[in-house]
Design a protein around this motif. Structure first.
Motif, short mmCIF file in Angstrom:
data_model
loop_
_atom_site.label_atom_id
_atom_site.label_comp_id
_atom_site.label_asym_id
_atom_site.label_seq_id
_atom_site.Cartn_x
_atom_site.Cartn_y
_atom_site.Cartn_z
N ARG A 34 0.86 -1.18 0.00
CA ARG A 34 0.00 0.00 0.00
C ARG A 34 0.90 1.23 0.00
O ARG A 34 2.06 1.18 0.41
CB ARG A 34 -0.94 0.02 1.21
CG ARG A 34 -2.06 -1.02 1.13
CD ARG A 34 -2.98 -0.70 -0.03
NE ARG A 34 -4.05 -1.70 -0.15
CZ ARG A 34 -3.98 -2.79 -0.86
NH1 ARG A 34 -2.85 -3.10 -1.49
NH2 ARG A 34 -5.00 -3.62 -0.93
N MET A 35 0.33 2.35 -0.47
CA MET A 35 1.10 3.58 -0.61
C MET A 35 0.95 4.43 0.66
O MET A 35 -0.16 4.81 1.04
CB MET A 35 0.61 4.37 -1.82
CG MET A 35 1.44 5.62 -2.11
SD MET A 35 3.13 5.23 -2.61
CE MET A 35 2.82 4.52 -4.23
N ASP A 36 2.09 4.71 1.28
CA ASP A 36 2.09 5.65 2.41
C ASP A 36 2.30 7.04 1.85
O ASP A 36 3.42 7.46 1.55
CB ASP A 36 3.22 5.30 3.39
CG ASP A 36 3.31 6.32 4.52
OD1 ASP A 36 2.28 6.95 4.84
OD2 ASP A 36 4.40 6.47 5.10
N ALA A 37 1.19 7.72 1.63
CA ALA A 37 1.22 9.05 1.03
C ALA A 37 0.01 9.81 1.57
O ALA A 37 -0.88 9.23 2.20
CB ALA A 37 1.15 8.93 -0.48
N PRO A 38 -0.01 11.14 1.38
CA PRO A 38 -1.18 11.88 1.82
C PRO A 38 -2.44 11.28 1.22
O PRO A 38 -2.50 11.00 0.01
CB PRO A 38 -0.92 13.29 1.29
CG PRO A 38 0.56 13.39 1.19
CD PRO A 38 1.02 12.01 0.79
N PRO A 96 9.07 8.18 -2.62
CA PRO A 96 8.60 8.88 -3.82
C PRO A 96 8.84 10.37 -3.75
O PRO A 96 8.94 10.93 -2.68
CB PRO A 96 7.09 8.56 -3.81
CG PRO A 96 6.77 8.40 -2.35
CD PRO A 96 7.98 7.77 -1.73
N ARG A 97 8.93 10.94 -4.94
CA ARG A 97 9.08 12.38 -5.01
C ARG A 97 7.78 13.02 -5.42
O ARG A 97 7.19 12.65 -6.43
CB ARG A 97 10.17 12.75 -6.03
CG ARG A 97 11.55 12.24 -5.66
CD ARG A 97 12.55 12.68 -6.72
NE ARG A 97 13.88 12.22 -6.38
CZ ARG A 97 14.96 12.44 -7.15
NH1 ARG A 97 14.81 13.12 -8.30
NH2 ARG A 97 16.13 11.99 -6.78
N TYR A 130 6.07 10.56 5.12
CA TYR A 130 5.48 9.56 4.24
C TYR A 130 6.59 8.72 3.63
O TYR A 130 7.66 9.23 3.27
CB TYR A 130 4.63 10.22 3.16
CG TYR A 130 3.52 11.07 3.73
CD1 TYR A 130 3.68 12.45 3.86
CD2 TYR A 130 2.34 10.49 4.15
CE1 TYR A 130 2.68 13.23 4.41
CE2 TYR A 130 1.33 11.26 4.69
CZ TYR A 130 1.50 12.64 4.83
OH TYR A 130 0.51 13.41 5.39
N ARG A 131 6.35 7.43 3.47
CA ARG A 131 7.39 6.50 3.05
C ARG A 131 7.13 5.87 1.69
O ARG A 131 7.89 5.01 1.26
CB ARG A 131 7.52 5.40 4.12
CG ARG A 131 8.03 5.96 5.45
CD ARG A 131 7.71 5.04 6.59
NE ARG A 131 8.19 5.59 7.86
CZ ARG A 131 7.56 6.52 8.56
NH1 ARG A 131 6.42 7.05 8.12
NH2 ARG A 131 8.08 6.95 9.69
N GLY A 132 6.07 6.25 1.04
CA GLY A 132 5.78 5.70 -0.28
C GLY A 132 5.22 4.30 -0.18
O GLY A 132 4.48 3.96 0.76
#
Length: 756
Positions: A449-453, A703-704, A468-470
């Motif tokens: 899963r994506m750790d993002a806003p 991620p950027r 956040y770790r992506g």
């Protein structure tokens, strides 16, 4: 010369003979007889009066004095005889009056044939799993003791200060009563009572606390009846087990445990003197209220004991040298939280008991003392700095038997049980139910899963560290307690299914059916939260936390005994293995590192509520499951207390001591680890195969400028009591899961991309 003198004398006598005395109309003879004076009557010189005449005059005077003395003696004799007579008469009338008064007020009492000493209020003796006393509960606060069982100093002290003629009077002490009345009259106020121990016992057993003449007479009647019915030792034993010693303690055993935390068997001379001194004014003289005044009264008791010859001078001096110590305002010790819980549950098991009972509990007293000490010492050392004032702990075995329970920092200061009654937000300690619901629908610890806003409706959850770790695996997300991933999972499986999963494992409190449930926003109790973790440790079976094992009376008759229950399997072996692997990672590599115990497989989860109002750690081995909470009763934020700080540290300290000497056992579950493939633009290292039973994961690239993941909340249309069927492992017979034909396809873009 002599002849001339004789002639002259004769002539004078003749003249006197011829002298005519004056008279008033009566014959001269008669007049002469009435008026003339005899020789004794005439006034003559002392030298001319004959000697016989003086002697004759002194006799009447002596007779007069004698008569006067006899008269005085007669008056005194008559007075004494009258006093004795009237005293006797008044005495008779007094006896009649006393008989009348006694008869009048005695007639208001029940018939003597129905008189009997009422049973002592029932006491519940609460003991640990090995039979050690935890506490006494009931009206009295202590158990009844034989006179020979208690410290010999206690009866001696009570007799010396309260009724030194106890062994000789018949229930009423006239000497003591008279002395008390005189003392009160001189003082102008009531300073002494004059009641014997027997009278006090009669008042406590039979009469209402009224200060009336009628009650005093009835008290005397009942005291005499007690003396005729019971021996002195029996009366003294009844008295010492019934009398009030303040602070809710009735009887010497309750007083000893209340003020000295020991049995009445072990009371010293100084302590016995203090207990006896309380009888005059239990509340005023209580060492919990005024230790100096209590000690001063105890010194008077010691002096009385020395005067009566009960103790030696050396014993007295040693006891007098004791410094006054202030007792706790209330019962002290964490074990009283246990006693309160027992008394709360006892009526539902045996009803209202009317006789003494012994309650066998599941409590391990060594664990209990260790738990109380750890919570108290932690708050003492770090509470002020971290702005935290309370803590709680629950420890139970794999069957749900409670081994230790601490409801607060100090029972004497607050009797509120935060382990069983406080509703607090569990924070991330609730996330295992979210992840279990996701695993039961086909995901694995290696799913990505994506750790993002992320934005769910109007809600934007953020991680605790605001980072956040992506792309991350579910195992990493749980270990690092990432809020964004937990919120996504709750939305994917449906908040209703998360609620159902939590209820299935043992949460009984009402939970809010919304996406924020993933972050533990619904309040629960520490007891039920800890109990809901037990299936992870016992092979997947739901338990009911319990503390009472058996109840019996003093004769050994069993009134209640807990029987083993047919537990429902609420977690399948494969998902259980997955959860235990992920929760072990929390301790090994994640937020719960402070809980690690060398040589043991330890799993658990930290929890921190909003603004650090609550800090929790719920962890377990295969033998013991323990939950710890720290916070403030008023809900004020702490100074950055997290579940990984003092909760995890305290958990480690408790479990290390509790597991000492216990054989090491592995956590249950059936799962072979999988390889997780995390797509990156330039992989920094090859994928490593995980060894059996342990999943290894490759760290994702950060991620950027990652775009927010927008998730539309899912509306649940299915019943929330069933598990969605994306199952792989064996299905239990407990009605868990749906048929394979209802398996759902991946619903999110991430599932489609990465095959989660």
């Amino acid at each position: 010369m002599i002849l001339n003198r004789k002639k002259t004398s004769r002539r004078k006598r003749a003249e006197r003979a011829e002298r005519i005395e004056p008279h008033f109309g009566e014959s001269s003879k008669s007049a002469s007889r009435d008026i003339c004076l005899s020789a004794e009557d005439r006034s003559v010189a002392n030298g001319d009066r004959p000697r016989k005449t003086r002697k004759a005059a002194s006799k009447p005077r002596r007779k007069t004095a004698k008569k006067s003395r006899n008269k005085k003696r007669s008056l005194l004799s008559r007075f004494l005889r009258g006093g004795i007579y009237w005293g006797f008469v008044l005495g008779i009338w007094g006896v009649i009056a006393v008989i009348g008064v006694v008869g009048y007020y005695g007639a208001q009492l029940p018939q003597t044939s129905s008189w009997s000493v009422p049973e002592r209020p029932p006491n519940a003796k609460i003991v640990s799993v090995d039979g050690a006393l935890i506490a006494n509960r009931g009206v009295t606060g202590g158990e009844a003791m034989m006179l020979g069982e208690m410290s010999p100093y206690i009866p001696m002290a009570v007799i010396a200060i309260e009724d030194r003629r106890f062994q000789s009077h018949f229930g009423f002490d006239p000497i003591g009563f008279t002395r008390a009345m005189v003392t009160n009259l001189i003082a102008g106020r009531l300073t002494q009572g004059g009641s014997t121990l027997t009278q006090q016992l009669a008042k406590n057993l039979f009469l209402k606390p009224e200060r009336t003449f009628a009650r005093k007479v009835q008290e005397l009647i009942l005291a005499i009846w007690l003396e005729t019915k019971y021996s002195k030792d029996e009366i003294l034993e009844l008295y010492l087990n019934r009398v009030y010693f303040g602070s809710g303690a009735y009887g010497v055993d309750a007083a000893a445990r209340r003020y000295f935390q020991k049995s009445a068997r072990d009371v010293s001379l100084a302590e016995a003197a203090l207990i006896a001194g309380l009888l005059k004014a239990p509340s005023k003289l209580s060492p919990a209220r005024n230790p100096k005044l209590a000690q001063a009264r105890a010194q008077l008791v010691l002096a009385a004991m020395r005067r009566e010859g009960f103790v030696t001078k050396n014993e007295t001096n040693k006891a007098l040298s004791m410094e006054p110590k202030k007792a706790k305002r209330y019962w002290s010790g964490s074990q009283h939280y246990v006693a309160d819980l027992v008394m709360k549950e006892l009526p539902s098991l045996i009803g209202d008991f009317q006789k003494n009972v012994i309650v066998d509990t599941t409590i391990d007293l060594k664990m209990q003392k260790l738990a109380g000490k750890i919570i108290s010492n932690t708050l003492k050392k770090k509470g002020k700095k971290l702005r935290v004032s309370q803590g709680a702990l629950v420890a139970m075995d794999a069957n749900g038997a409670i081994r230790a329970l601490v409801g607060g920092n100090e029972y004497a200061d607050s009797q509120f049980n935060r382990a069983t009654d406080a509703m607090r937000q569990p924070g991330s300690a609730f996330k295992p139910f979210v992840y279990l619901a996701a695993l039961e629908r086909g995901l694995t610890p290696a799913s990505i899963r994506m750790d993002a806003p992320v934005k769910i409706g109007n809600w934007t959850p953020k991680n605790y560290d605001k980072k956040y770790r992506g792309a991350v695996t579910l195992s990493t997300a749980l270990a690092k307690s990432l809020n964004t991933v937990a919120a996504q999972l709750a939305t994917e499986v449906g908040p209703g299914n998360v609620v159902a999963t939590a209820h299935r494992l043992g949460i009984n409190s009402k939970l809010q059916n919304n996406a924020s449930i993933a972050l533990g926003t619904s309040e629960v109790k520490l007891m039920e939260l800890t109990g809901a973790y037990v299936p992870f440790a016992n092979g997947g079976y739901r338990i009911t936390p319990h503390i009472i094992k058996r109840v019996k009376d003093l004769k050994g008759n069993v009134l209640y005994e807990r029987r083993s229950e047919n537990a429902d399997q609420v977690i399948r072996p494969r998902e259980l293995g997955m959860m235990n692997i992920m929760l072990q990672q929390v301790v090994e590599k994640g937020t719960g590192k402070a809980a690690r115990i060398k040589g043991w497989q330890v799993a658990g989860k930290t929890g921190t509520s909003q603004n650090s109002r609550d800090g929790l750690f719920i962890g377990y081995t295969a033998n013991l499951i323990t939950g710890i909470w720290y916070g403030n009763d008023n809900g004020k934020p702490t100074n950055k207390v997290t579940g990984g700080s003092i909760p995890a540290q305290s958990w480690n300290a408790f479990m290390t001591g509790a597991l000492k000497g216990v054989p090491i056992a592995d956590l249950p579950g059936n799962y072979i680890g999988e390889v997780s493939v995390i797509p990156t633009a330039r992989p920094s290292r090859p994928i490593v195969r995980a060894p059996r039973n342990i999943a290894r994961f490759v760290a994702p690239a950060k991620p950027r400028n990652a775009a927010p993941v927008v998730i539309k909340p899912r509306q649940d249309t299915r019943q929330t009591t069933r598990i969605a069927a994306r199952s792989v492992g064996p299905r239990p017979s407990a009605g868990l899961g749906d048929s394979n034909k209802n398996r759902q396809k991946p619903r999110t873009i991430m599932d489609l991309l990465f095959g989660g």
